[in-house]
Design a protein around this motif. Structure first.
Motif, short mmCIF file in Angstrom:
data_model
loop_
_atom_site.label_atom_id
_atom_site.label_comp_id
_atom_site.label_asym_id
_atom_site.label_seq_id
_atom_site.Cartn_x
_atom_site.Cartn_y
_atom_site.Cartn_z
N ASP A 37 0.81 -1.22 0.00
CA ASP A 37 0.00 0.00 0.00
C ASP A 37 0.85 1.27 0.00
O ASP A 37 0.49 2.26 -0.61
CB ASP A 37 -0.94 0.02 1.20
CG ASP A 37 -2.15 -0.87 0.98
OD1 ASP A 37 -2.34 -1.31 -0.17
OD2 ASP A 37 -2.89 -1.10 1.94
N MET A 38 1.97 1.26 0.69
CA MET A 38 2.82 2.45 0.72
C MET A 38 3.41 2.71 -0.66
O MET A 38 3.71 3.84 -1.00
CB MET A 38 3.94 2.28 1.75
CG MET A 38 3.46 2.20 3.18
SD MET A 38 2.76 3.72 3.79
CE MET A 38 4.22 4.69 3.98
N TYR A 39 3.57 1.68 -1.45
CA TYR A 39 4.13 1.82 -2.79
C TYR A 39 3.10 2.37 -3.76
O TYR A 39 3.39 3.25 -4.56
CB TYR A 39 4.67 0.47 -3.27
CG TYR A 39 5.25 0.51 -4.65
CD1 TYR A 39 6.48 1.12 -4.88
CD2 TYR A 39 4.58 -0.06 -5.73
CE1 TYR A 39 7.02 1.15 -6.15
CE2 TYR A 39 5.12 -0.03 -7.00
CZ TYR A 39 6.34 0.58 -7.20
OH TYR A 39 6.87 0.62 -8.45
N ARG A 40 1.88 1.83 -3.70
CA ARG A 40 0.84 2.23 -4.65
C ARG A 40 -0.05 3.36 -4.13
O ARG A 40 -0.82 3.92 -4.87
CB ARG A 40 -0.08 1.03 -4.93
CG ARG A 40 0.55 -0.04 -5.74
CD ARG A 40 -0.46 -1.05 -6.13
NE ARG A 40 -1.21 -1.48 -4.96
CZ ARG A 40 -1.93 -2.58 -4.89
NH1 ARG A 40 -2.02 -3.36 -5.93
NH2 ARG A 40 -2.56 -2.92 -3.81
N GLY A 41 0.06 3.67 -2.85
CA GLY A 41 -0.86 4.62 -2.23
C GLY A 41 -0.65 6.04 -2.73
O GLY A 41 0.32 6.36 -3.41
N PRO A 42 -1.59 6.94 -2.38
CA PRO A 42 -1.48 8.34 -2.82
C PRO A 42 -0.31 9.03 -2.11
O PRO A 42 0.00 8.74 -0.98
CB PRO A 42 -2.82 8.95 -2.41
CG PRO A 42 -3.29 8.10 -1.28
CD PRO A 42 -2.78 6.72 -1.56
N GLU A 43 0.30 9.94 -2.80
CA GLU A 43 1.42 10.68 -2.26
C GLU A 43 0.89 11.85 -1.43
O GLU A 43 0.00 12.58 -1.87
CB GLU A 43 2.26 11.21 -3.43
CG GLU A 43 3.53 11.87 -3.01
CD GLU A 43 4.33 12.27 -4.23
OE1 GLU A 43 4.56 13.48 -4.37
OE2 GLU A 43 4.68 11.38 -5.04
N VAL A 44 1.40 12.01 -0.25
CA VAL A 44 0.96 13.09 0.63
C VAL A 44 2.12 14.06 0.79
O VAL A 44 3.20 13.68 1.21
CB VAL A 44 0.53 12.55 2.01
CG1 VAL A 44 0.12 13.68 2.93
CG2 VAL A 44 -0.60 11.55 1.85
N GLN A 45 1.89 15.31 0.43
CA GLN A 45 2.91 16.34 0.56
C GLN A 45 2.72 17.06 1.90
O GLN A 45 1.60 17.35 2.30
CB GLN A 45 2.80 17.35 -0.59
CG GLN A 45 3.12 16.78 -1.94
CD GLN A 45 4.57 16.35 -2.03
OE1 GLN A 45 5.46 17.01 -1.50
NE2 GLN A 45 4.81 15.23 -2.69
#
Length: 182
Positions: A37-45
């Motif tokens: 999930d950390m690989y495919r998950g949404p990026e949080v800035q």
């Protein structure tokens, strides 16, 4: 006819061969969906969204004192309180609670724990303290000086000024007694 021990060895060998065949098979291992999930998950800035608003009255936003060196306190700080009987009584109470154990009730450096200290406490009545400005004594109480600890957490600013006022009243009483004794 094969004995029971030979059958056991044959069975173990067969099981080992099956396990090795499964382990060496070219079929790729499938990951569980949550393991990447950390690989495919949404990026949080960071700060892409505004931080949550802190509820009122949870963090002090006014009050307190700015950091100040003892030299700055000596120059800038002046006692804002008037020497009323109430202020002197509260100053005496705070002095007896926090200062008298080391300096003594008469402020001559002869308190009940003075003999335990590496350096003797200062005589606040007849020593050099009588010539120091109020801001210096206030800064010494607030931040500590030499072997004296800070009392910033124990006494608010008003109580520190009351202690300074009480020390000044003891100094003036000692000076009057000295003049009358001469």
């Amino acid at each position: 006819m094969i004995g029971p021990i030979a059958r056991a060895f044959r069975f173990v060998g067969l099981m080992l061969a099956v396990a090795l065949a499964i382990a060496m098979s070219p079929v790729p291992a499938a990951c569980f969906p949550w393991s990447i999930d950390m690989y495919r998950g949404p990026e949080v800035q960071p700060y892409a969204e505004a931080p949550r608003v802190t509820p009122a009255d949870t963090i002090p936003v006014h009050g307190g004192e700015p950091p100040m060196s003892l030299e700055q306190a000596t120059i800038k700080m002046h006692n804002p309180l008037q020497p009323t009987p109430e202020n002197l009584a509260k100053g005496k109470e705070q002095f007896n609670t926090y200062c008298a154990p080391c300096h003594g009730e008469s402020a001559q450096g002869n308190g009940p724990v003075a003999h335990l200290l590496a350096k003797p406490p200062k005589n606040l009545v007849a020593g050099t303290s009588k010539d120091l400005p109020d801001g210096y004594i206030y800064g010494a109480i607030r931040d500590g000086v030499l072997s004296m600890p800070s009392y910033a957490e124990e006494m608010p600013a008003e109580q520190r000024w009351q202690v300074v006022m009480y020390i000044r009243s003891m100094q003036s009483a000692a000076a009057k007694a000295k003049v009358a004794g001469n």
